[in-house]
Design a protein around this motif. Structure first.
Motif, PDB file in Angstrom:
ATOM      1  N   LEU A  85       0.829  -1.202   0.000  1.00  0.00           N
ATOM      2  CA  LEU A  85       0.000   0.000   0.000  1.00  0.00           C
ATOM      3  C   LEU A  85       0.868   1.260   0.000  1.00  0.00           C
ATOM      4  O   LEU A  85       0.578   2.222  -0.716  1.00  0.00           O
ATOM      5  CB  LEU A  85      -0.934  -0.001   1.210  1.00  0.00           C
ATOM      6  N   LYS A  86       1.941   1.259   0.763  1.00  0.00           N
ATOM      7  CA  LYS A  86       2.823   2.427   0.824  1.00  0.00           C
ATOM      8  C   LYS A  86       3.514   2.656  -0.523  1.00  0.00           C
ATOM      9  O   LYS A  86       3.742   3.794  -0.916  1.00  0.00           O
ATOM     10  CB  LYS A  86       3.855   2.282   1.949  1.00  0.00           C
ATOM     11  N   PRO A 105      -7.257   7.479   1.362  1.00  0.00           N
ATOM     12  CA  PRO A 105      -7.350   7.835   2.774  1.00  0.00           C
ATOM     13  C   PRO A 105      -8.159   6.836   3.603  1.00  0.00           C
ATOM     14  O   PRO A 105      -7.979   6.750   4.809  1.00  0.00           O
ATOM     15  CB  PRO A 105      -8.047   9.197   2.767  1.00  0.00           C
ATOM     16  N   LYS A 106      -9.042   6.092   2.965  1.00  0.00           N
ATOM     17  CA  LYS A 106      -9.819   5.099   3.714  1.00  0.00           C
ATOM     18  C   LYS A 106      -8.954   3.907   4.097  1.00  0.00           C
ATOM     19  O   LYS A 106      -9.166   3.284   5.128  1.00  0.00           O
ATOM     20  CB  LYS A 106     -11.020   4.629   2.886  1.00  0.00           C
ATOM     21  N   LEU A 107      -7.989   3.572   3.248  1.00  0.00           N
ATOM     22  CA  LEU A 107      -7.122   2.434   3.522  1.00  0.00           C
ATOM     23  C   LEU A 107      -5.957   2.804   4.418  1.00  0.00           C
ATOM     24  O   LEU A 107      -5.461   1.965   5.171  1.00  0.00           O
ATOM     25  CB  LEU A 107      -6.573   1.864   2.210  1.00  0.00           C
ATOM     26  N   ASP A 108      -5.501   4.030   4.331  1.00  0.00           N
ATOM     27  CA  ASP A 108      -4.292   4.411   5.061  1.00  0.00           C
ATOM     28  C   ASP A 108      -4.521   5.707   5.819  1.00  0.00           C
ATOM     29  O   ASP A 108      -3.926   6.728   5.514  1.00  0.00           O
ATOM     30  CB  ASP A 108      -3.116   4.546   4.089  1.00  0.00           C
ATOM     31  N   ASP A 109      -5.388   5.662   6.798  1.00  0.00           N
ATOM     32  CA  ASP A 109      -5.649   6.821   7.650  1.00  0.00           C
ATOM     33  C   ASP A 109      -4.610   6.818   8.762  1.00  0.00           C
ATOM     34  O   ASP A 109      -4.515   5.883   9.547  1.00  0.00           O
ATOM     35  CB  ASP A 109      -7.059   6.726   8.234  1.00  0.00           C
ATOM     36  N   TRP A 110      -3.814   7.865   8.808  1.00  0.00           N
ATOM     37  CA  TRP A 110      -2.714   7.918   9.767  1.00  0.00           C
ATOM     38  C   TRP A 110      -2.704   9.260  10.440  1.00  0.00           C
ATOM     39  O   TRP A 110      -2.902  10.261   9.762  1.00  0.00           O
ATOM     40  CB  TRP A 110      -1.391   7.658   9.050  1.00  0.00           C
ATOM     41  N   GLY A 136     -15.145   5.037  11.877  1.00  0.00           N
ATOM     42  CA  GLY A 136     -14.305   5.797  10.958  1.00  0.00           C
ATOM     43  C   GLY A 136     -13.001   5.088  10.643  1.00  0.00           C
ATOM     44  O   GLY A 136     -12.591   4.151  11.334  1.00  0.00           O
ATOM     45  N   SER A 137     -12.325   5.553   9.605  1.00  0.00           N
ATOM     46  CA  SER A 137     -11.101   4.893   9.162  1.00  0.00           C
ATOM     47  C   SER A 137      -9.948   5.053  10.160  1.00  0.00           C
ATOM     48  O   SER A 137      -9.037   4.239  10.166  1.00  0.00           O
ATOM     49  CB  SER A 137     -10.687   5.399   7.788  1.00  0.00           C
ATOM     50  N   ALA A 138      -9.973   6.062  11.024  1.00  0.00           N
ATOM     51  CA  ALA A 138      -8.920   6.210  12.029  1.00  0.00           C
ATOM     52  C   ALA A 138      -8.997   5.086  13.056  1.00  0.00           C
ATOM     53  O   ALA A 138      -8.012   4.755  13.701  1.00  0.00           O
ATOM     54  CB  ALA A 138      -9.012   7.563  12.714  1.00  0.00           C
ATOM     55  N   LEU A 139     -10.176   4.501  13.190  1.00  0.00           N
ATOM     56  CA  LEU A 139     -10.341   3.362  14.094  1.00  0.00           C
ATOM     57  C   LEU A 139     -10.098   2.041  13.376  1.00  0.00           C
ATOM     58  O   LEU A 139      -9.656   1.076  13.966  1.00  0.00           O
ATOM     59  CB  LEU A 139     -11.775   3.361  14.648  1.00  0.00           C
ATOM     60  N   ARG A 140     -10.404   1.993  12.096  1.00  0.00           N
ATOM     61  CA  ARG A 140     -10.250   0.745  11.334  1.00  0.00           C
ATOM     62  C   ARG A 140      -8.882   0.620  10.721  1.00  0.00           C
ATOM     63  O   ARG A 140      -8.312  -0.456  10.678  1.00  0.00           O
ATOM     64  CB  ARG A 140     -11.294   0.671  10.219  1.00  0.00           C
ATOM     65  N   GLY A 141      -8.368   1.693  10.156  1.00  0.00           N
ATOM     66  CA  GLY A 141      -7.082   1.624   9.465  1.00  0.00           C
ATOM     67  C   GLY A 141      -7.170   0.727   8.251  1.00  0.00           C
ATOM     68  O   GLY A 141      -8.220   0.614   7.619  1.00  0.00           O
TER      69      GLY A 141
END
Length: 143
Positions: A85-86, A105-110, A136-141
């Motif tokens: 992903l990176k 941003p949904k896959l890699d929320d940092w 949210g994506s910050a909780l799922r990552g």
């Protein structure tokens, strides 16, 4: 190290682009874009798909039989998927960056919201697919 690889790849792409624009290269900008999208990006996206499928398998196995070995297998599969992903961060076209999907941003929320994740794990809320999808994506990552 990963940032260095992204930087080197970005500089290489920039140099190729400059060559195409100044006419000293043998190909055109269109050919370069096509090669990047059809060869490199698609290959890496296939790698990402394969690695996330392996991650799903490891997580399913962990859920069915919780163990330290299972946790380590899931962790290694997660890091493997994240590595790909990176590499794909430089891809800023298509569903990675464009609405309505905007998957990047949904896959890699940092950064991940570590305290909220701990509260979720230690809390009494029901943890199922529906409750997970609502977060949210910050909780799922990386799913």
């Amino acid at each position: 190290m990963k940032h260095l690889l992204s930087f080197i790849l970005s500089i290489t792409l920039l140099l190729l682009l400059v060559r195409c624009l100044d006419g000293s290269g043998s190909g055109s900008l269109k050919a370069l874009a096509r090669a990047l999208s059809e060869e490199w990006a698609l290959t890496e996206m296939e790698n990402f798909r394969n690695r996330t499928e392996a991650l799903a398998e490891q997580c399913t196995a962990l859920c069915l039989n919780p163990s330290d070995t299972g946790i380590e297998g899931a962790r290694e599969a997660w890091w493997s998927a994240r590595e790909t992903l990176k590499l794909l961060e430089i891809v800023q076209f298509g569903p990675i960056s464009e609405y309505p999907d905007r998957l990047g941003p949904k896959l890699d929320d940092w950064p991940a919201n570590a305290s909220a994740i701990e509260e979720l794990v230690e809390g009494e809320d029901v943890l199922n697919q529906a409750s997970f999808d609502a977060r949210g994506s910050a909780l799922r990552g990386l799913p």
